[in-house]
Design a protein around this motif. Structure first.
Motif, short mmCIF file in Angstrom:
data_model
loop_
_atom_site.label_atom_id
_atom_site.label_comp_id
_atom_site.label_asym_id
_atom_site.label_seq_id
_atom_site.Cartn_x
_atom_site.Cartn_y
_atom_site.Cartn_z
N LEU A 2 0.25 -2.65 5.86
CA LEU A 2 -0.80 -1.90 5.10
C LEU A 2 -1.63 -1.16 6.56
O LEU A 2 -1.79 -1.67 7.54
CB LEU A 2 -1.92 -2.59 4.43
N GLU A 3 -1.82 0.44 6.13
CA GLU A 3 -2.31 1.02 7.16
C GLU A 3 -3.65 2.24 6.62
O GLU A 3 -3.47 2.70 5.57
CB GLU A 3 -1.52 2.00 7.70
N LEU A 12 -4.56 5.94 2.73
CA LEU A 12 -3.91 4.18 2.69
C LEU A 12 -2.65 4.42 2.58
O LEU A 12 -1.83 5.03 1.61
CB LEU A 12 -4.54 3.54 1.49
N TRP A 13 -1.84 3.60 3.57
CA TRP A 13 -0.52 3.77 3.53
C TRP A 13 0.15 2.32 3.30
O TRP A 13 -0.41 1.45 3.99
CB TRP A 13 0.10 4.41 4.82
N SER A 14 1.18 2.16 2.66
CA SER A 14 1.93 0.77 2.79
C SER A 14 3.33 1.05 3.16
O SER A 14 3.88 1.83 2.18
CB SER A 14 1.59 0.25 1.07
N ASP A 15 3.89 0.22 3.85
CA ASP A 15 5.09 0.30 4.35
C ASP A 15 5.86 1.62 4.56
O ASP A 15 7.06 2.17 3.88
CB ASP A 15 5.96 -0.47 3.32
N GLU A 18 2.46 6.69 1.42
CA GLU A 18 1.02 6.95 1.15
C GLU A 18 0.88 6.50 -0.41
O GLU A 18 1.52 6.57 -1.44
CB GLU A 18 0.85 8.52 1.17
N VAL A 19 -0.22 5.74 -0.47
CA VAL A 19 -0.94 5.15 -1.70
C VAL A 19 -1.77 6.22 -2.22
O VAL A 19 -2.73 6.49 -1.54
CB VAL A 19 -1.55 3.83 -1.47
N PHE A 74 -5.18 -2.81 -2.38
CA PHE A 74 -5.29 -3.35 -0.85
C PHE A 74 -4.09 -4.67 -1.16
O PHE A 74 -3.85 -5.15 -2.18
CB PHE A 74 -6.57 -4.01 -0.49
N ARG A 75 -3.80 -5.18 0.24
CA ARG A 75 -2.88 -6.49 0.31
C ARG A 75 -2.84 -6.68 1.78
O ARG A 75 -3.93 -6.39 2.45
CB ARG A 75 -1.34 -6.25 -0.26
N ALA A 76 -2.32 -7.69 2.30
CA ALA A 76 -2.17 -8.07 3.52
C ALA A 76 -3.43 -8.69 4.06
O ALA A 76 -4.07 -8.51 5.28
CB ALA A 76 -1.64 -6.99 4.58
N ALA A 94 -4.15 -5.28 8.26
CA ALA A 94 -3.94 -3.77 7.98
C ALA A 94 -4.34 -3.23 9.37
O ALA A 94 -4.99 -3.56 10.07
CB ALA A 94 -4.61 -3.31 7.03
#
Length: 260
Positions: A2-3, A12-15, A18-19, A74-76, A94
């Motif tokens: 997560l970034e 917000l970016w996941s793997d 972009e989310v 969110f996660r991580a 993250a």
């Protein structure tokens, strides 16, 4: 992974993907919490940046909705928690691009101080490469007004240090186009103009170096009513004295660098 990103469009970016974050106010809520660096942001402060000091009667309920929607993405280990009369973001594992920038920039400055100029230039370049556009794109004007200038100031300091490292390494010819663009974008910023003068001088383009100096003097007097400061004067004196290899230290002083 997560970034969180604020060095360009807030996102917000996941793997690597972009989310979707929704509209401006939800992005503003996320950015305001991230920039608080773990501190609680009060409802009133959030209301101020979301509605420019004129929040509606239902503003707390709306902030609750934005926080809940973000939490669901969110996660991580990242989450948003309610604390008293405000909210706090916990990033967990993250990544946050602003934290990464500060880490790389500080490492680059430390490497410069220790004399490892090539490694310093690489580290500072990596820090600057984190930018993907103007800081805090996609949020309210109120948050931009509150936060963008301090982040951009840190970016400018890293950029000037990276250019100084490249000058020290003898990369003056490669820097001329970049510095010309920077002087065009920031015509009253004397440090960029002085570095351009140095790069031109060290590339056997003395006449252009002098033209750059005189153009800066005229602009400063016309727009600000002031004479050039010590940074420009130091570069000008070095060229007049025929010092072929000046570079600027972080304080604007002239130091030696390779020629060629």
């Amino acid at each position: 992974m997560l970034e969180f990103r604020v060095l360009g469009p807030v996102g917000l970016w996941s793997d690597g993907a972009e989310v979707p974050l929704g509209g401006c106010k939800q992005r503003t809520t996320l950015a305001a919490l991230l920039l608080a660096d773990g501190a609680v942001v009060s409802d009133s402060d959030l209301g101020g940046v979301l509605w420019e000091q004129r929040p509606p009667a239902t503003y707390q309920a709306q902030i609750y909705t934005y926080a809940s929607r973000l939490r669901g993405l969110f996660r991580a280990g990242a989450t948003i928690t309610r604390r008293g009369r405000g909210y706090r973001i916990e990033r967990g594992d993250a990544r946050f691009d602003l934290d990464e920038f500060h880490r790389l920039a500080e490492e680059g400055q430390a490497l410069r101080r220790s004399g490892r100029t090539g490694d310093a230039a690489d580290r500072l370049r990596a820090a600057l490469d984190l930018w993907s556009g103007p800081t805090l794109t996609g949020v309210t004007d109120a948050l931009v007004d509150n936060e963008r200038s301090r982040i951009e100031m840190a970016r400018m300091e890293a950029l000037e240090s990276r250019i100084d490292a490249d000058l020290h390494l003898g990369r003056h010819r490669q820097l001329i186009i970049e510095l010309t663009q920077l002087v065009g974008a920031h015509p009253l910023r004397e440090t960029f103009r002085a570095k351009l003068m140095i790069a031109l001088h060290r590339s056997d383009r003395q006449a252009e170096a002098f033209e750059t100096f005189h153009a800066g003097c005229a602009l400063l007097r016309e727009q600000l009513g002031v004479d050039p400061g010590p940074t420009l004067h130091s570069a000008h004196r070095a060229i007049l004295a025929g010092v072929f290899a000046p570079a600027l230290s972080g304080r604007g002083d002239l130091v030696a660098g390779p020629t060629g």
